[in-house]
Design a protein around this motif. Sequence first.
Motif, short mmCIF file in Angstrom:
data_model
loop_
_atom_site.label_atom_id
_atom_site.label_comp_id
_atom_site.label_asym_id
_atom_site.label_seq_id
_atom_site.Cartn_x
_atom_site.Cartn_y
_atom_site.Cartn_z
N LEU A 18 -22.68 -18.02 31.65
CA LEU A 18 -23.74 -17.53 30.77
C LEU A 18 -24.52 -16.38 31.39
O LEU A 18 -25.03 -15.52 30.67
CB LEU A 18 -24.70 -18.68 30.42
N ALA A 19 -24.61 -16.34 32.72
CA ALA A 19 -25.39 -15.30 33.39
C ALA A 19 -24.58 -14.05 33.71
O ALA A 19 -25.11 -13.09 34.25
CB ALA A 19 -25.99 -15.86 34.69
N LEU A 66 -31.73 -10.65 20.98
CA LEU A 66 -31.58 -9.93 22.24
C LEU A 66 -30.79 -10.70 23.28
O LEU A 66 -30.76 -10.32 24.45
CB LEU A 66 -32.95 -9.58 22.81
N GLN A 67 -30.13 -11.78 22.88
CA GLN A 67 -29.41 -12.61 23.84
C GLN A 67 -28.42 -11.78 24.65
O GLN A 67 -27.75 -10.91 24.12
CB GLN A 67 -28.67 -13.74 23.12
N ASP A 68 -28.36 -12.07 25.93
CA ASP A 68 -27.43 -11.43 26.88
C ASP A 68 -27.75 -9.97 27.18
O ASP A 68 -26.96 -9.30 27.84
CB ASP A 68 -25.98 -11.53 26.40
N THR A 69 -28.90 -9.44 26.72
CA THR A 69 -29.20 -8.02 26.94
C THR A 69 -30.24 -7.79 28.03
O THR A 69 -30.55 -6.63 28.33
CB THR A 69 -29.68 -7.35 25.64
N SER A 119 -24.53 -8.77 35.73
CA SER A 119 -23.73 -7.58 35.97
C SER A 119 -24.36 -6.32 35.42
O SER A 119 -24.02 -5.20 35.84
CB SER A 119 -22.33 -7.75 35.36
N GLY A 120 -25.30 -6.45 34.47
CA GLY A 120 -25.86 -5.30 33.77
C GLY A 120 -26.35 -4.18 34.67
O GLY A 120 -26.01 -3.01 34.44
N PHE A 166 -18.85 -2.26 26.05
CA PHE A 166 -19.25 -3.26 27.05
C PHE A 166 -19.28 -4.61 26.34
O PHE A 166 -19.88 -4.74 25.27
CB PHE A 166 -20.62 -2.90 27.61
N GLY A 167 -18.62 -5.62 26.90
CA GLY A 167 -18.59 -6.93 26.25
C GLY A 167 -18.60 -8.07 27.24
O GLY A 167 -18.30 -7.90 28.42
#
Length: 412
Positions: free
Chosen positions: A372-373, A130-133, A378-379, A195-196
């Motif tokens: 990294l954040a 789930l990294q970055d989600t 931005s999500g 989205f990337g």
Amino acid sequence: MRALRTLFLVVAGVLVAGLLAVAAGATASVVSTTRAQDALQPFYTPPNPLPGPPGTLIRSEPLDVDVPGGTAHRILYVSERLDGTPAASGGIVYLPTAPAPAGGRPVVAWAHGTLGMADQCAPSRSSNPLQDTDNWLDQMMALGWVVTATDYVGLGTPGPEAYLVAGAEVRDVVNAVRAAREFPDAEAGSRYVVFGHSQGGHTSLWSGHLAEELAPELDLLGVAAAAPAANLVPIMSAQWATAVGWAIGPEVAISWPPVYPDVALDGVVSGNGIDSYQRLADECIDAAGLEGLARTKVGQTFFDVDPTTVAGWRDAATAQTVPPLPASMPVMVAQGTADEVVLPGPNALLQQQWCDSGSALTMLWMGGIGHLAAATTSGPAVVPWIADRFADRPAGRTCDTPPPVAPSPPGA
């Protein structure tokens, strides 16, 4: 004196015991990772021949992670390499638990950032899929969207990975959407947004140019990118002699020469770099980054010279730099002002260039946010922007607001 000697021996014993414990822990971690990856290998070993055209779902299984409002499934699917050769990619499909609407669920195709080329770095094979989600996946599940997350061909499957080679990575993204449409009970429609983050931001923006030709039956409504590696020439020129060069350089040294024969390592990559680039590329990015920091501290650089001053390298970086998108393709770019990897200046230049070209650009500048954040920060803004695309609302532009940092290179 005897008391001091006794105290010294006690302290030394504690330090040695601590170092042994750290070493034992590291060894145990490696053994555990190796066992976990060995157990996963049958799933990721593709059949020969591959069973169908690009987008064919080969196999799937539940992924044991907590996804509020949804479920996660590890997948293996058919994609293709840059030359059109069929190849297998791993990935993840996230499915909402709420009933699907009439006409099918919208799809968001997530493209992850640089992770390293070892099998265990692939999100669907990692201990942290789930990294970055955080901050956005649960919102997408609540909105009833299917989310695909490609690993990319060669990352966790027979390689190598085509790192920062847009034509290959966009294929993996669109074929993951196709595979999701084959997934049982997904009820995924043909309308999607990409989205990337970082490397995946590069992929996402390139999707706006390439996806329609690669998958004409799908309807790409927009692309969003967090800290995208988009303007590669100024990024590489600024970072070649830093620890970032050690983290990113090895992967580029593997992936670019087969595509761009004029990208030569001799005379550009340092002796220390040539001695270690294959090993470093086959590590996950955190380990490679730490080694890069250590090497930089003792004066070692991955490159001997700025690669963008060498014709073959500059040509490759220019070819992989994303040109402005047409006004018909809505685009959102989020960039942190404290990013020390994808520096803010090159993406301020992107804003200037793309606005001048008439792109339908929404630019989100995030004060004090590092690399990294970028995706998780931005999500919460990206989700409503994507919702507007699925609702067929007009795309806005933020070109009247100048970037908070100067575009780089200066005077560009």
